[in-house]
Structures are given as structure tokens and as C-alpha cells.
Write a protein that holds these residues in place. Structure first.
Motif, short mmCIF file in Angstrom:
data_model
loop_
_atom_site.label_atom_id
_atom_site.label_comp_id
_atom_site.label_asym_id
_atom_site.label_seq_id
_atom_site.Cartn_x
_atom_site.Cartn_y
_atom_site.Cartn_z
N PRO A 29 0.85 -1.22 -0.03
CA PRO A 29 -0.14 -0.21 0.05
C PRO A 29 0.84 1.21 -0.01
CG PRO A 29 0.13 -0.78 2.13
CD PRO A 29 0.91 -1.91 1.37
N GLU A 30 0.62 2.28 -0.50
CA GLU A 30 0.93 3.49 -0.56
C GLU A 30 0.33 4.64 0.44
OE1 GLU A 30 0.56 4.66 -4.86
OE2 GLU A 30 2.12 3.49 -5.50
N LYS A 31 -0.91 4.40 0.95
CA LYS A 31 -1.37 5.35 1.86
C LYS A 31 -2.36 4.58 2.84
CE LYS A 31 -5.55 5.79 -1.13
NZ LYS A 31 -6.35 6.70 -1.91
N GLN A 32 -2.78 5.18 3.65
CA GLN A 32 -3.54 4.63 5.00
C GLN A 32 -4.80 3.54 4.42
OE1 GLN A 32 -5.15 7.37 8.03
NE2 GLN A 32 -7.27 6.81 7.23
N ILE A 33 -4.83 2.71 4.99
CA ILE A 33 -5.75 1.62 4.72
C ILE A 33 -7.02 1.87 5.83
CG2 ILE A 33 -6.64 -0.76 4.99
CD1 ILE A 33 -3.75 -1.44 3.74
N GLU A 34 -8.34 1.81 5.30
CA GLU A 34 -9.54 2.06 6.30
C GLU A 34 -10.29 0.79 6.40
OE1 GLU A 34 -13.01 5.22 7.37
OE2 GLU A 34 -12.43 5.00 5.06
N ILE A 35 -10.39 0.47 7.69
CA ILE A 35 -11.51 -0.80 7.91
C ILE A 35 -12.74 -0.19 8.41
CG2 ILE A 35 -11.92 -2.94 8.92
CD1 ILE A 35 -8.84 -3.37 9.22
N VAL A 36 -13.96 -0.29 7.56
CA VAL A 36 -15.08 0.30 8.00
C VAL A 36 -16.06 -1.07 8.61
CG1 VAL A 36 -17.29 1.51 7.20
CG2 VAL A 36 -14.83 2.01 6.35
N VAL A 37 -16.22 -0.59 9.84
CA VAL A 37 -17.04 -1.56 10.91
C VAL A 37 -18.70 -0.71 10.69
CG1 VAL A 37 -17.51 -3.04 12.54
CG2 VAL A 37 -15.22 -2.46 11.93
N PRO A 38 -19.80 -1.55 10.08
CA PRO A 38 -20.86 -0.79 10.04
C PRO A 38 -21.62 -1.18 11.33
CG PRO A 38 -21.04 -2.77 8.73
CD PRO A 38 -19.59 -2.42 9.27
N PHE A 39 -21.11 -1.20 12.54
CA PHE A 39 -21.66 -1.46 13.68
C PHE A 39 -20.97 -0.71 14.82
CE2 PHE A 39 -21.63 -5.61 11.27
CZ PHE A 39 -23.06 -5.74 11.26
N GLY A 40 -21.52 -0.77 16.19
CA GLY A 40 -21.13 0.22 17.25
C GLY A 40 -19.79 -0.38 17.78
N VAL A 41 -18.94 0.62 18.47
CA VAL A 41 -17.65 0.34 19.20
C VAL A 41 -18.01 -0.85 20.13
CG1 VAL A 41 -15.72 1.22 20.38
CG2 VAL A 41 -16.93 2.61 18.72
N GLY A 42 -17.26 -1.87 20.30
CA GLY A 42 -17.16 -2.60 21.32
C GLY A 42 -17.87 -4.34 21.18
N ARG A 75 -25.73 2.03 6.69
CA ARG A 75 -25.11 3.49 6.50
C ARG A 75 -23.60 3.02 6.20
NH1 ARG A 75 -22.66 6.74 11.27
NH2 ARG A 75 -22.06 8.61 10.13
N GLY A 76 -23.06 2.40 6.89
CA GLY A 76 -21.41 1.76 6.81
C GLY A 76 -21.30 1.04 5.40
N MET A 77 -22.30 0.29 5.08
CA MET A 77 -22.12 -0.32 3.54
C MET A 77 -22.42 0.42 2.59
SD MET A 77 -24.14 -4.37 4.38
CE MET A 77 -24.09 -4.72 5.96
N LEU A 78 -23.36 1.47 2.65
CA LEU A 78 -23.65 2.35 1.57
C LEU A 78 -22.35 3.46 1.29
CD1 LEU A 78 -27.39 3.45 1.92
CD2 LEU A 78 -26.17 1.76 0.21
N HIS A 79 -21.86 3.56 2.47
CA HIS A 79 -20.41 4.34 2.56
C HIS A 79 -19.48 3.76 1.62
CE1 HIS A 79 -17.10 6.89 3.72
NE2 HIS A 79 -16.80 5.89 4.07
N VAL A 80 -19.30 2.71 2.03
CA VAL A 80 -17.99 1.92 1.25
C VAL A 80 -18.37 1.47 -0.15
CG1 VAL A 80 -16.69 -0.37 1.13
CG2 VAL A 80 -17.30 0.85 3.46
N ALA A 81 -19.80 1.37 -0.49
CA ALA A 81 -19.97 1.02 -1.75
C ALA A 81 -19.85 2.06 -2.54
CB ALA A 81 -21.43 0.59 -1.92
N GLY A 82 -20.01 3.41 -2.14
CA GLY A 82 -19.91 4.71 -2.76
C GLY A 82 -18.40 5.12 -3.22
#
Length: 99
Positions: A29-42, A75-82
Motif C-alpha cells: 500500500p501507498e497510503k492509509q488503509i481504512e477498515i469500516v465496521v458498520p456496527f457500534g464500538v465494542g 449506513r456503513g455499507m452504503l459508504h463503502v459502496a460509494g
């Protein structure tokens, strides 16, 4: 002589893709990797994503876990899909959610 010529052609076609693909793609990778979890913390998905992010530190780039709860994961899934499919944003969800 005919076998030697065929061997040379075979070697050229075997090695050619290595040179073509190694020069066309940049280092990943050349830049930051983001892992999106479409659920709450913990929760379970968040905990598992953070364990995976810890293992990805060997890539020597920042790995960020972003929680986007809301809409039962929509919400999280639509964010990643876009986002563009460039390999720098990963959706982490549970198998029960996909079923």
C-alpha cells in the motif's frame, strides 16, 4: 535446433508477464488503509476488525478502524459502496448480516 527455439519462445512468454505487471503496478500500500465496521464500538465485529488491523501493521502504513453504526449496518455499507474500489477501504461485516 527446433527444440531450442521452442524453449526460448516458451521462456520469453513465461517471463514477459512478470516484467509487464511488475512495472505497471505501484507498490501496495501507498497510503492509509481504512477498515469500516458498520456496527457500534465494542461489539464482536469491532473487536475482530481491530485484531485484524493490528496484524496489518506489518504493511508499515496506518490502518484505521472506523465504526459507522446506523440503519442496521446500511449506513456503513452504503459508504463503502460509494467509494472507489482501490483496495484502501475494507468493509468488515459479519456473515449473519450477509445472509
Amino acid at each position: 535446433m527446433k527444440k531450442a527455439g521452442m524453449l526460448i519462445i516458451w521462456v520469453i512468454f513465461a517471463i514477459l508477464p512478470v516484467f509487464v505487471f511488475s512495472h505497471s503496478a505501484g507498490a501496495y500500500p501507498e497510503k492509509q488503509i481504512e477498515i469500516v465496521v458498520p456496527f457500534g464500538v465494542g461489539g464482536g465485529a469491532d473487536t475482530a476488525a481491530r485484531v485484524i488491523a493490528e496484524g496489518l501493521k506489518t504493511l508499515k502504513v496506518p490502518v484505521v478502524v472506523t465504526n459507522m453504526p446506523g440503519g442496521a449496518g446500511t449506513r456503513g455499507m452504503l459508504h463503502v459502496a460509494g467509494l472507489p474500489a482501490d483496495g484502501y477501504t475494507i468493509l468488515f461485516t459479519t456473515s449473519s448480516h450477509l445472509i
